[in-house]
Design an enzyme around this catalytic site. Structure first.
Site, mmCIF file in Angstrom:
data_model
loop_
_atom_site.group_PDB
_atom_site.id
_atom_site.type_symbol
_atom_site.label_atom_id
_atom_site.label_comp_id
_atom_site.label_asym_id
_atom_site.label_seq_id
_atom_site.Cartn_x
_atom_site.Cartn_y
_atom_site.Cartn_z
ATOM 1 N N ARG A 52 4.113 -6.722 12.643
ATOM 2 C CA ARG A 52 3.050 -5.769 12.311
ATOM 3 C C ARG A 52 3.422 -4.392 12.867
ATOM 4 N NH1 ARG A 52 2.240 -4.447 16.636
ATOM 5 N NH2 ARG A 52 0.962 -2.698 15.953
ATOM 6 N N GLY A 53 2.594 -3.405 12.490
ATOM 7 C CA GLY A 53 2.949 -2.035 12.852
ATOM 8 C C GLY A 53 3.710 -1.451 11.671
ATOM 9 N N ALA A 54 3.286 -0.256 11.246
ATOM 10 C CA ALA A 54 3.795 0.278 9.984
ATOM 11 C C ALA A 54 5.330 0.318 9.882
ATOM 12 C CB ALA A 54 3.182 1.654 9.737
ATOM 13 N N ARG A 95 0.160 -6.639 2.656
ATOM 14 C CA ARG A 95 -0.858 -5.810 3.323
ATOM 15 C C ARG A 95 -0.926 -4.467 2.599
ATOM 16 N NH1 ARG A 95 -0.727 -5.576 9.706
ATOM 17 N NH2 ARG A 95 -2.932 -5.136 9.342
ATOM 18 N N GLN A 202 -4.316 -6.012 19.781
ATOM 19 C CA GLN A 202 -2.923 -5.518 19.860
ATOM 20 C C GLN A 202 -2.700 -4.690 21.128
ATOM 21 O OE1 GLN A 202 -4.892 -5.255 17.158
ATOM 22 N NE2 GLN A 202 -3.756 -5.419 15.257
ATOM 23 N N ASP A 243 -0.751 4.471 10.205
ATOM 24 C CA ASP A 243 -0.290 3.573 9.145
ATOM 25 C C ASP A 243 -0.036 4.336 7.855
ATOM 26 O OD1 ASP A 243 -2.140 1.930 11.078
ATOM 27 O OD2 ASP A 243 -0.607 0.609 10.245
ATOM 28 N N ASN A 253 -5.349 4.736 10.636
ATOM 29 C CA ASN A 253 -4.782 4.017 11.780
ATOM 30 C C ASN A 253 -5.770 2.917 12.159
ATOM 31 O OD1 ASN A 253 -2.589 3.763 13.710
ATOM 32 N ND2 ASN A 253 -4.093 4.329 15.259
ATOM 33 N N LYS A 254 -5.389 2.117 13.113
ATOM 34 C CA LYS A 254 -6.191 0.956 13.516
ATOM 35 C C LYS A 254 -7.656 1.313 13.703
ATOM 36 C CE LYS A 254 -5.092 -2.392 13.752
ATOM 37 N NZ LYS A 254 -5.306 -3.346 12.616
HETATM 38 O O1 MRU Z 1 -2.889 -4.325 11.917
HETATM 39 P P1 MRU Z 1 -1.682 -3.814 12.612
HETATM 40 O O2 MRU Z 1 -1.482 -4.365 13.964
HETATM 41 O O3 MRU Z 1 -0.447 -3.819 11.753
HETATM 42 O O4 MRU Z 1 -2.098 -2.315 12.839
HETATM 43 C C1 MRU Z 1 -1.347 -1.296 12.492
HETATM 44 C C2 MRU Z 1 -0.894 -0.663 13.689
HETATM 45 O O5 MRU Z 1 0.031 -1.146 14.282
HETATM 46 C C3 MRU Z 1 -1.604 0.462 14.246
HETATM 47 O O6 MRU Z 1 -2.577 0.986 13.443
HETATM 48 C C4 MRU Z 1 -0.635 1.441 14.805
HETATM 49 O O7 MRU Z 1 -1.353 2.293 15.600
HETATM 50 C C5 MRU Z 1 0.128 2.225 13.772
HETATM 51 S S1 MRU Z 1 1.634 1.492 13.348
HETATM 52 C C6 MRU Z 1 2.775 2.209 14.425
#
Ligand code: MRU
Length: 353
Positions: A52-54, A95, A202, A243, A253-254
């Site tokens: 996970r993480g962009a 996703r 996370q 993201d 973002n999250k």
């Molecule tokens: O749902 P996730 O864990 O994939 O969430 C995305 C993220 O990791 C966050 O939003 C993050 O801050 C940006 S990706 C570097």
């Protein structure tokens, strides 16, 4: 950068035939590595947040598509291309919000088209090379973010971050955490307040773990405590990842990020977003055009509990991301430098469009 960053969280395995990832669902209690070469396994790993993480999602998708394509049996280009496109389209559904997924898959498709005059074996080799190039670029971009962001940390004693935008969210250095790793390397001690980041945690499971491993002082907070630490004057800056960054500077973002931006503004604390160029989507005009993933209710009601913590069947609101309006962002720290206000104009100058 810190020694702890010397391994890659997403890569090709030693044989060059499998995608290898650290299983983020098992952290922080176990460090488990997964290897895969089936497109369904790659889809599942992205969907279930094993990776996970962009930026990490983009590299995993490119590498996963390359190793799965290497197993295609096709007598000619047309047959190869049909199977490749089927896998690419399938992976794109894993996703919706992080643009790095479609960005990386599109790059892989261009490689196939540029090599259409060659036999499938040559195309398969080119796909693996491209996946490696995407991974190398991600590392370089994150290092550049670290270098661009470092001057913003001069005199900063503590920052607050949300979710995980560290090395686990990228191949090696991370985005929001890259300037912090660099500051540490240069002997600057900066405390990091980490929101636990409900519902997937996370922040608690991943960010607290990786910063602690790197020897950086970490204080973990429940998400509803951020205003209290800001009010106490304990936070000098907020740095989060992204993201997707839209052309007008709105940022997905999250979930919880936009609330932090409002708090930071109200306490007069700079609010920085760190993102590589691969997360900037100049084709997306504004935050309203970004598809926000909704996740299942059980993440909220029972994921971390021995027993359900809400009445059975209760209605749950569980978007995985929110949109922070451009106007609330002090600057976006990118591999093209620090992009300040007005974001729309300055993003266009740096990234075209
Ligand atoms: O749902 P996730 O864990 O994939 O969430 C995305 C993220 O990791 C966050 O939003 C993050 O801050 C940006 S990706 C570097």
């Amino acid at each position: 950068m810190a020694e702890q960053n010397d391994f890659r969280t997403v890569s090709l395995d030693k044989t060059g035939t499998k995608l290898r990832i650290i299983d983020q669902t098992k952290l922080p209690n176990s460090v488990v590595w997964l290897e895969m070469d089936e497109i369904e396994q790659v889809w599942q790993a992205i969907r279930t947040l094993a990776v996970r993480g962009a930026p990490a999602i983009g590299v995993a998708a490119a590498t996963g598509l390359a190793v799965a394509s290497a197993k295609i049996r096709a007598k000619d280009f047309a047959e190869f291309y049909q199977q490749f496109c089927r896998m690419k389209a399938y992976l794109a559904t894993a996703r919706p919000t992080a643009v790095n997924l479609s960005w990386a898959l599109e790059r892989m498709k261009q490689v196939v088209l540029q090599n259409k005059m060659y036999d499938p074996i040559t195309i398969k080799g080119a796909l693996l090379t491209e996946a490696e190039a995407i991974a190398e670029e991600d590392i370089a971009r994150c290092r550049a973010i670290g270098q661009a962001g470092l001057p913003l940390l001069a005199g900063v004693r503590a920052v607050l971050t949300h979710c995980n935008a560290g090395r686990l969210a990228a191949v090696q250095y991370g985005t929001a955490l890259a300037p912090l790793y660099l500051a540490k390397e240069q002997g600057q001690d900066i405390r990091v307040f980490v929101d636990e980041t409900r519902p997937q945690l996370q922040g608690a499971r991943l960010t607290a773990w990786e910063l602690h491993e790197a020897g950086i002082e970490v204080t973990l907070l429940c998400d509803n405590m951020a205003a209290a630490v800001m009010a106490a004057g304990l936070v000098d800056a907020v740095i989060v990842g992204a993201d997707r960054v839209a052309a007008n500077g709105d940022v997905a973002n999250k979930i919880g990020t936009s609330g932090l931006a409002i708090m930071a503004e109200s306490f007069d604390i700079p609010f920085y977003v760190a993102a590589p160029g691969s997360t900037v989507d100049m084709a997306c005009q504004a935050g309203r055009d970004i598809v926000v993933e909704n996740r299942e209710a059980a993440e909220v009601t029972e994921l971390w509990y021995e027993q359900p913590m809400a009445p059975e069947g209760i209605d749950v609101f569980n978007p995985a991301f929110d949109i922070t309006p451009a106007g609330r962002i002090t600057a976006v720290i990118t591999d093209h430098g620090v992009i300040g206000q007005p974001l729309a104009e300055n993003l266009a100058a740096a990234f075209g469009g």
